[in-house]
Design a protein around this motif. Structure first.
Motif, PDB file in Angstrom:
ATOM      1  N   THR A  12       0.833  -1.207   0.000  1.00 15.52           N
ATOM      2  CA  THR A  12       0.000   0.000   0.000  1.00 15.52           C
ATOM      3  C   THR A  12       0.864   1.251   0.000  1.00 15.52           C
ATOM      4  OG1 THR A  12      -1.757  -1.152   1.201  1.00 15.52           O
ATOM      5  CG2 THR A  12      -1.799   1.259   1.243  1.00 15.52           C
ATOM      6  N   LEU A  15       2.494   1.567  -3.502  1.00 14.00           N
ATOM      7  CA  LEU A  15       1.564   1.979  -4.556  1.00 14.00           C
ATOM      8  C   LEU A  15       1.235   3.464  -4.451  1.00 14.00           C
ATOM      9  CD1 LEU A  15      -0.885  -1.078  -4.633  1.00 14.00           C
ATOM     10  CD2 LEU A  15       0.659  -0.354  -6.473  1.00 14.00           C
ATOM     11  N   ALA A  19       2.220   6.438  -7.025  1.00 12.06           N
ATOM     12  CA  ALA A  19       1.193   7.328  -7.564  1.00 12.06           C
ATOM     13  C   ALA A  19       1.613   8.785  -7.446  1.00 12.06           C
ATOM     14  CB  ALA A  19      -0.131   7.096  -6.844  1.00 12.06           C
ATOM     15  N   SER A 143      -2.517   5.668 -11.860  1.00  9.65           N
ATOM     16  CA  SER A 143      -2.689   4.450 -12.657  1.00  9.65           C
ATOM     17  C   SER A 143      -3.321   3.319 -11.871  1.00  9.65           C
ATOM     18  CB  SER A 143      -1.338   3.990 -13.220  1.00  9.65           C
ATOM     19  OG  SER A 143      -0.419   3.757 -12.167  1.00  9.65           O
ATOM     20  N   GLN A 144      -3.191   3.371 -10.542  1.00  8.49           N
ATOM     21  CA  GLN A 144      -3.736   2.283  -9.730  1.00  8.49           C
ATOM     22  C   GLN A 144      -4.013   2.764  -8.316  1.00  8.49           C
ATOM     23  OE1 GLN A 144      -1.224  -1.197  -9.614  1.00  8.49           O
ATOM     24  NE2 GLN A 144      -2.592  -2.336  -8.252  1.00  8.49           N
ATOM     25  N   GLU A 145      -5.192   2.365  -7.806  1.00  9.44           N
ATOM     26  CA  GLU A 145      -5.490   2.605  -6.403  1.00  9.44           C
ATOM     27  C   GLU A 145      -4.740   1.582  -5.550  1.00  9.44           C
ATOM     28  OE1 GLU A 145      -6.963   5.125  -5.364  1.00  9.44           O
ATOM     29  OE2 GLU A 145      -8.537   5.771  -6.739  1.00  9.44           O
ATOM     30  N   ASN A 149      -8.689  -4.226  -4.642  1.00  2.00           N
ATOM     31  CA  ASN A 149      -9.586  -4.380  -5.788  1.00  2.00           C
ATOM     32  C   ASN A 149      -9.487  -3.222  -6.773  1.00  2.00           C
ATOM     33  OD1 ASN A 149     -10.781  -6.809  -4.724  1.00  2.00           O
ATOM     34  ND2 ASN A 149     -11.891  -5.508  -3.267  1.00  2.00           N
ATOM     35  N   ASN A 150      -8.544  -2.303  -6.516  1.00  2.00           N
ATOM     36  CA  ASN A 150      -8.355  -1.136  -7.373  1.00  2.00           C
ATOM     37  C   ASN A 150      -9.643  -0.314  -7.498  1.00  2.00           C
ATOM     38  OD1 ASN A 150      -6.851   0.623  -8.980  1.00  2.00           O
ATOM     39  ND2 ASN A 150      -7.390  -0.450 -10.871  1.00  2.00           N
ATOM     40  N   SER A 155      -4.957   5.806  -3.478  1.00  4.24           N
ATOM     41  CA  SER A 155      -3.891   6.553  -4.163  1.00  4.24           C
ATOM     42  C   SER A 155      -4.422   7.879  -4.707  1.00  4.24           C
ATOM     43  CB  SER A 155      -3.318   5.727  -5.312  1.00  4.24           C
ATOM     44  OG  SER A 155      -2.759   4.526  -4.851  1.00  4.24           O
ATOM     45  N   SER A 156      -5.657   7.871  -5.206  1.00  3.32           N
ATOM     46  CA  SER A 156      -6.217   9.078  -5.815  1.00  3.32           C
ATOM     47  C   SER A 156      -6.463  10.170  -4.774  1.00  3.32           C
ATOM     48  CB  SER A 156      -7.515   8.753  -6.555  1.00  3.32           C
ATOM     49  OG  SER A 156      -8.464   8.158  -5.688  1.00  3.32           O
TER      50      SER A 156
END
Length: 320
Positions: A12, A15, A19, A143-145, A149-150, A155-156
């Protein structure tokens, strides 16, 4: 099982760090123009959003207000039911959204545009309705949370938060926002006290232990005992500080089996002790104590002895 938990936690972190690295590369002239627009504006900054973006917007508002940029939060849904009245003519409106297509956002945008306010979008989709209508776009596309489960905003929302922090930091630079400015907006709590609490605010509540250079050892012990600070200052006839004597100094003297008959304060005092001016910040006193592994400081004004500040005083004030 525990290894899997730590593995997921580390993933986590990674990622979301990745991001942020991606979003950093998306910074462009729109970001510079957004900072200058806010800096040169005569109104407030109105932040709005829906869902998780609304929560991030509220945090950014708090950061802006605490760093000297007047801001308010307007929930996108509530704006459609009367709260839009809080937007004034000179305000800059910043709307946060990952998709840029939320129904509440699509309803709010044309209203803001009709008012004539400048609209900045912090958005994760530059092809969205919000992005197309905005005057300036701050791209927070990831590009990916970090969600397994994205799906869940992770991340956003981190990217949105950092974009807001970046705006605030740049505005602070342009305004020359300093520690003393920060203290004006943080008068309470530990942070505020570190920025404005002075030694003079703290030490007068203590007794003022004091002996003269030629006073006897017995008188020194009585003074230290009665004033209950574990220390006494040693002064000359002009009440100028010459040294200090602590409990520790007394114990070390007795360990040496010194002939205590005829011993006076000047014989056992520590000369040129660590001191602090009354006008200095209390947190500076704490720094001196920590660096020198001591628990008391003599407070002075020039050469004149004023009193003692103890580490317990700083503890009571919440600086430790």
């Amino acid at each position: 099982m525990s290894d899997n938990i730590l593995q997921r936690a580390r993933k986590t972190f990674q990622l979301e760090a990745d991001a942020l690295s991606e979003v950093q590369l998306l910074l462009n002239d729109d970001f510079k123009q957004a900072v200058l627009l806010i800096q040169n504006g005569t109104g407030r900054v109105v932040f709005s959003g829906i869902g998780k973006s609304a929560l991030v917007a509220q945090k950014i508002v708090a950061t802006f207000n605490s760093t000297g940029t007047p801001s308010i939060f307007m929930h996108a849904a509530d704006a459609l039911h009367g709260d839009l009245g809080m937007v004034q003519e000179a305000d800059v409106v910043i709307i946060l959204s990952k998709s840029g297509y939320s129904p509440e956002i699509k309803a709010l945008v044309p209203l803001v545009k009709n008012f004539g306010n400048k609209l900045i979008a912090i958005v994760g989709n530059t092809n969205s309705y919000l992005a197309q209508q905005a005057d300036l776009i701050l791209n927070t596309t990831v590009s990916q949370e970090a969600c397994p489960n994205n799906l869940a905003p992770t991340s956003s929302t981190t990217a949105q938060m950092v974009m807001g922090d970046a705006l605030a930091a740049c505005l602070m630079d342009l305004k020359g926002f300093r520690d003393d400015d920060f203290a004006k907006f943080h008068p309470g709590g530990t942070l505020g006290k570190k920025l404005y609490l002075t030694v003079a605010d703290v030490f007068p509540g203590n007794d003022r232990p004091l002996v003269y250079e030629n006073q006897s050892l017995k008188e020194v012990i009585v003074e230290i005992t009665q004033k209950r600070l574990g220390v006494t200052a040693v002064v000359n006839e002009q009440k100028e500080l010459e040294g200090i004597i602590t409990d520790g100094d007394l114990r070390r003297m007795l360990e040496k089996n010194t002939d205590i008959e005829g011993t006076v304060a000047r014989d056992i005092m520590t000369r040129s002790p660590k001191t602090i001016e009354a006008g200095e910040l209390a947190v500076s006193a704490l720094d001196i104590m920590r660096k020198n592994a001591i628990t008391q400081l003599a407070v002075v004004e020039g050469k004149n002895y004023l009193g003692i500040i103890h580490i317990h005083d700083l503890l009571k004030e919440g600086l430790i």
